[in-house]
Design a protein around this motif. Structure first.
Motif, PDB file in Angstrom:
ATOM      1  N   THR A  76       0.826  -1.193   0.000  1.00  0.00           N
ATOM      2  CA  THR A  76       0.000   0.000   0.000  1.00  0.00           C
ATOM      3  C   THR A  76       0.864   1.248   0.000  1.00  0.00           C
ATOM      4  OG1 THR A  76      -1.755  -1.142   1.198  1.00  0.00           O
ATOM      5  CG2 THR A  76      -1.778   1.255   1.280  1.00  0.00           C
ATOM      6  N   VAL A  77       0.393   2.268  -0.705  1.00  0.00           N
ATOM      7  CA  VAL A  77       1.011   3.584  -0.647  1.00  0.00           C
ATOM      8  C   VAL A  77      -0.077   4.598  -0.317  1.00  0.00           C
ATOM      9  CG1 VAL A  77       0.776   3.949  -3.154  1.00  0.00           C
ATOM     10  CG2 VAL A  77       2.460   5.275  -1.850  1.00  0.00           C
ATOM     11  N   ASN A  78       0.262   5.506   0.595  1.00  0.00           N
ATOM     12  CA  ASN A  78      -0.684   6.508   1.060  1.00  0.00           C
ATOM     13  C   ASN A  78      -0.148   7.904   0.785  1.00  0.00           C
ATOM     14  OD1 ASN A  78      -2.462   4.530   2.361  1.00  0.00           O
ATOM     15  ND2 ASN A  78      -0.782   4.305   3.815  1.00  0.00           N
ATOM     16  N   LEU A  79      -1.050   8.820   0.537  1.00  0.00           N
ATOM     17  CA  LEU A  79      -0.689  10.214   0.340  1.00  0.00           C
ATOM     18  C   LEU A  79      -1.573  11.054   1.247  1.00  0.00           C
ATOM     19  CD1 LEU A  79       1.026  12.235  -1.377  1.00  0.00           C
ATOM     20  CD2 LEU A  79      -1.017  12.493  -2.809  1.00  0.00           C
ATOM     21  N   ARG A  80      -0.944  11.752   2.150  1.00  0.00           N
ATOM     22  CA  ARG A  80      -1.665  12.661   3.023  1.00  0.00           C
ATOM     23  C   ARG A  80      -1.464  14.071   2.487  1.00  0.00           C
ATOM     24  NH1 ARG A  80      -5.793  13.007   6.773  1.00  0.00           N
ATOM     25  NH2 ARG A  80      -5.445  14.822   8.139  1.00  0.00           N
TER      26      ARG A  80
END
Length: 118
Positions: A76-80
């Protein structure tokens, strides 16, 4: 191989949003993960990427407001995205550079709309 994005939507200027992307399928290894965006009438551009070694790259002007992270156990990759601005309105695409059966290839998600407006 499938990249499944979630998050996005409508935010007011100054608010925050979080995007997530899960990579699934017959994957031997995941190298780079990241996010790009494409505003109406413009070319797709880099937002942020993170390598398998943890090196992060951001588009100019975003590093202080955006944060990218990856969870290798969950693919998973997340962008805040904090302090969003109207110019951040775009379709955001998840990107993955993968080793699939010995070949390194680039994959893209279908895109998720982010709209920043009051």
């Amino acid at each position: 191989v499938q990249l499944t994005e979630s998050g996005g939507g409508l935010a007011q200027p100054g608010e925050s949003l979080r995007l997530s992307c899960v990579v699934s399928g017959s994957i031997f290894n995941i190298y780079n993960l990241g996010w790009y965006r494409q505003a109406p009438g413009k070319q797709r551009e880099l937002v942020a990427t993170v390598t398998d070694g943890g090196y992060k790259e951001f588009a100019r002007g975003l590093k202080g407001r955006f944060a990218i992270s990856r969870d290798n156990a969950r693919n998973t990759v997340n962008l805040r995205m904090n302090s969003l601005r109207p110019e951040g309105t775009a379709v955001y695409f998840c990107y993955a550079q993968l080793d699939v059966y010995g070949s390194m290839r680039d994959y893209w998600g279908q895109g998720t709309q982010v709209t920043v407006s009051s």
